[in-house]
Design a protein around this motif. Structure first.
Motif, mmCIF file in Angstrom:
data_model
loop_
_atom_site.group_PDB
_atom_site.id
_atom_site.type_symbol
_atom_site.label_atom_id
_atom_site.label_comp_id
_atom_site.label_asym_id
_atom_site.label_seq_id
_atom_site.Cartn_x
_atom_site.Cartn_y
_atom_site.Cartn_z
ATOM 1 N N ALA A 1 -2.743 -8.226 -1.326
ATOM 2 C CA ALA A 1 -2.134 -8.767 -0.107
ATOM 3 C C ALA A 1 -2.495 -10.237 0.072
ATOM 4 O O ALA A 1 -1.641 -11.053 0.443
ATOM 5 N N LYS A 2 -3.751 -10.587 -0.174
ATOM 6 C CA LYS A 2 -4.194 -11.968 -0.006
ATOM 7 C C LYS A 2 -3.640 -12.887 -1.097
ATOM 8 O O LYS A 2 -3.336 -14.059 -0.834
ATOM 9 N N LYS A 3 -3.511 -12.359 -2.295
ATOM 10 C CA LYS A 3 -2.997 -13.164 -3.401
ATOM 11 C C LYS A 3 -1.513 -13.438 -3.245
ATOM 12 O O LYS A 3 -1.010 -14.495 -3.642
ATOM 13 N N GLY A 4 -0.812 -12.488 -2.639
ATOM 14 C CA GLY A 4 0.628 -12.635 -2.483
ATOM 15 C C GLY A 4 1.352 -12.229 -3.750
ATOM 16 O O GLY A 4 0.759 -11.747 -4.715
ATOM 17 N N GLY A 5 2.655 -12.395 -3.735
ATOM 18 C CA GLY A 5 3.433 -12.066 -4.922
ATOM 19 C C GLY A 5 3.887 -10.619 -4.981
ATOM 20 O O GLY A 5 4.481 -10.201 -5.966
ATOM 21 N N VAL A 6 3.593 -9.849 -3.912
ATOM 22 C CA VAL A 6 4.047 -8.459 -3.874
ATOM 23 C C VAL A 6 5.508 -8.441 -3.444
ATOM 24 O O VAL A 6 5.861 -8.969 -2.389
ATOM 25 N N SER A 7 6.359 -7.851 -4.269
ATOM 26 C CA SER A 7 7.789 -7.829 -3.970
ATOM 27 C C SER A 7 8.067 -6.971 -2.740
ATOM 28 O O SER A 7 7.295 -6.082 -2.390
ATOM 29 N N SER A 8 9.182 -7.262 -2.072
ATOM 30 C CA SER A 8 9.544 -6.536 -0.845
ATOM 31 C C SER A 8 9.769 -5.048 -1.115
ATOM 32 O O SER A 8 9.566 -4.218 -0.236
ATOM 33 N N GLU A 9 10.170 -4.716 -2.359
ATOM 34 C CA GLU A 9 10.384 -3.310 -2.700
ATOM 35 C C GLU A 9 9.076 -2.533 -2.773
ATOM 36 O O GLU A 9 9.033 -1.325 -2.510
ATOM 37 N N LEU A 10 7.980 -3.237 -3.129
ATOM 38 C CA LEU A 10 6.685 -2.574 -3.293
ATOM 39 C C LEU A 10 5.862 -2.537 -2.010
ATOM 40 O O LEU A 10 4.889 -1.778 -1.930
ATOM 41 N N ILE A 11 6.226 -3.335 -1.023
ATOM 42 C CA ILE A 11 5.455 -3.380 0.223
ATOM 43 C C ILE A 11 5.391 -2.020 0.913
ATOM 44 O O ILE A 11 4.308 -1.583 1.317
ATOM 45 N N PRO A 12 6.518 -1.292 1.060
ATOM 46 C CA PRO A 12 6.404 0.044 1.677
ATOM 47 C C PRO A 12 5.538 1.004 0.860
ATOM 48 O O PRO A 12 4.876 1.877 1.428
ATOM 49 N N LEU A 13 5.532 0.841 -0.454
ATOM 50 C CA LEU A 13 4.742 1.723 -1.309
ATOM 51 C C LEU A 13 3.251 1.453 -1.167
ATOM 52 O O LEU A 13 2.441 2.384 -1.097
ATOM 53 N N PHE A 14 2.883 0.160 -1.096
ATOM 54 C CA PHE A 14 1.474 -0.217 -1.039
ATOM 55 C C PHE A 14 0.916 -0.265 0.382
ATOM 56 O O PHE A 14 -0.230 0.112 0.606
ATOM 57 N N TYR A 15 1.735 -0.757 1.342
ATOM 58 C CA TYR A 15 1.206 -1.044 2.678
ATOM 59 C C TYR A 15 1.984 -0.371 3.807
ATOM 60 O O TYR A 15 1.695 -0.631 4.978
ATOM 61 N N PHE A 16 2.963 0.441 3.471
ATOM 62 C CA PHE A 16 3.772 1.175 4.440
ATOM 63 C C PHE A 16 4.778 0.274 5.177
ATOM 64 O O PHE A 16 5.891 0.685 5.433
ATOM 65 N N SER A 17 4.358 -0.936 5.552
ATOM 66 C CA SER A 17 5.274 -1.846 6.242
ATOM 67 C C SER A 17 4.816 -3.289 6.039
ATOM 68 O O SER A 17 3.663 -3.538 5.674
ATOM 69 N N LYS A 18 5.717 -4.236 6.290
ATOM 70 C CA LYS A 18 5.378 -5.646 6.147
ATOM 71 C C LYS A 18 4.339 -6.075 7.175
ATOM 72 O O LYS A 18 3.490 -6.942 6.917
ATOM 73 N N LYS A 19 4.370 -5.461 8.360
ATOM 74 C CA LYS A 19 3.402 -5.781 9.407
ATOM 75 C C LYS A 19 1.990 -5.427 8.965
ATOM 76 O O LYS A 19 1.048 -6.209 9.156
#
Length: 202
Positions: free
Chosen positions: A48-66
């Motif tokens: 999360a801090k490094k960035g570069g996580v695609s929008s498709e993977l955000i729900p998989l890794f963090y549940f939501s962009k918030k």
């Protein structure tokens, strides 16, 4: 992240077992689950801090962009984050080995009261050397020390995992009582699954 949910559920179950049963095995299992969760959380915070996580993977890794944004701006330094991952990665094979030794009925393992303490030596040394202050001094002028330390840690971790799995499988096939064999089989399957998920990250 289904893996986070699974580990979280395992931690809750392990806490319940530790409170209800109050045995050293349940304590080791709790430590095993907590160490796995520490490493996974550390890696996800780093991503999360490094960035570069695609929008498709955000729900998989963090549940939501918030949630991802909140994780990204957590007040934690890279040194602390790195040590969090090291802590989880180092303690996992330690607790796995302690749990396997505790379940083992091999005579020389049961009679050796110093074995659990001996098992703790390498993890303790590793956590000490990976402490940000000590690690920085070690690698400041001699950068190859980092490579030597990684080889040292990976060697004992691999040995611990192999030894643990050997003891667990040996105990499973050595038990003649079908009920006990069935109970240990579930434990072995669970521990092997956790170990495989740990090996993918290491």
């Amino acid at each position: 992240n289904m893996l986070i949910l699974l580990v979280f559920v395992l931690v809750i179950i392990a806490i319940w077992m530790a409170v209800v049963k109050k045995t050293k095995e349940s304590g080791y299992l709790l430590g095993l689950c907590l160490s796995l969760m520490l490493e996974i959380c550390g890696i996800l915070i780093f991503f999360a801090k490094k960035g570069g996580v695609s929008s498709e993977l955000i729900p998989l890794f963090y549940f939501s962009k918030k949630v991802k944004t909140e994780v990204q701006y957590l007040m934690i330094t890279l040194n602390q984050l790195g040590y969090l991952v090291v802590l989880g990665r180092t303690l996992f094979p330690f607790f796995l080995a302690e749990l396997a030794i505790s379940y083992s009925m091999i005579n020389w393992v049961r009679k050796n009261k110093w074995l659990p303490l001996i098992i703790a030596v390498f993890p303790f040394i590793s956590l000490l050397l990976y402490h940000p202050g000590i690690y920085r001094v070690m690698t400041l002028r001699e950068t190859e020390n980092s490579l030597y330390l990684n080889v040292f840690v990976m060697t004992w971790m691999t040995c611990y995992i192999i030894l643990s799995l050997f003891l667990l499988f040996y105990e499973h096939y050595a038990i003649s009582f079908i009920f006990l064999k069935k109970q240990l089989r579930y434990i072995v399957i669970c521990l092997v699954s956790l170990t495989r998920s740990e090996e993918r990250r290491v």
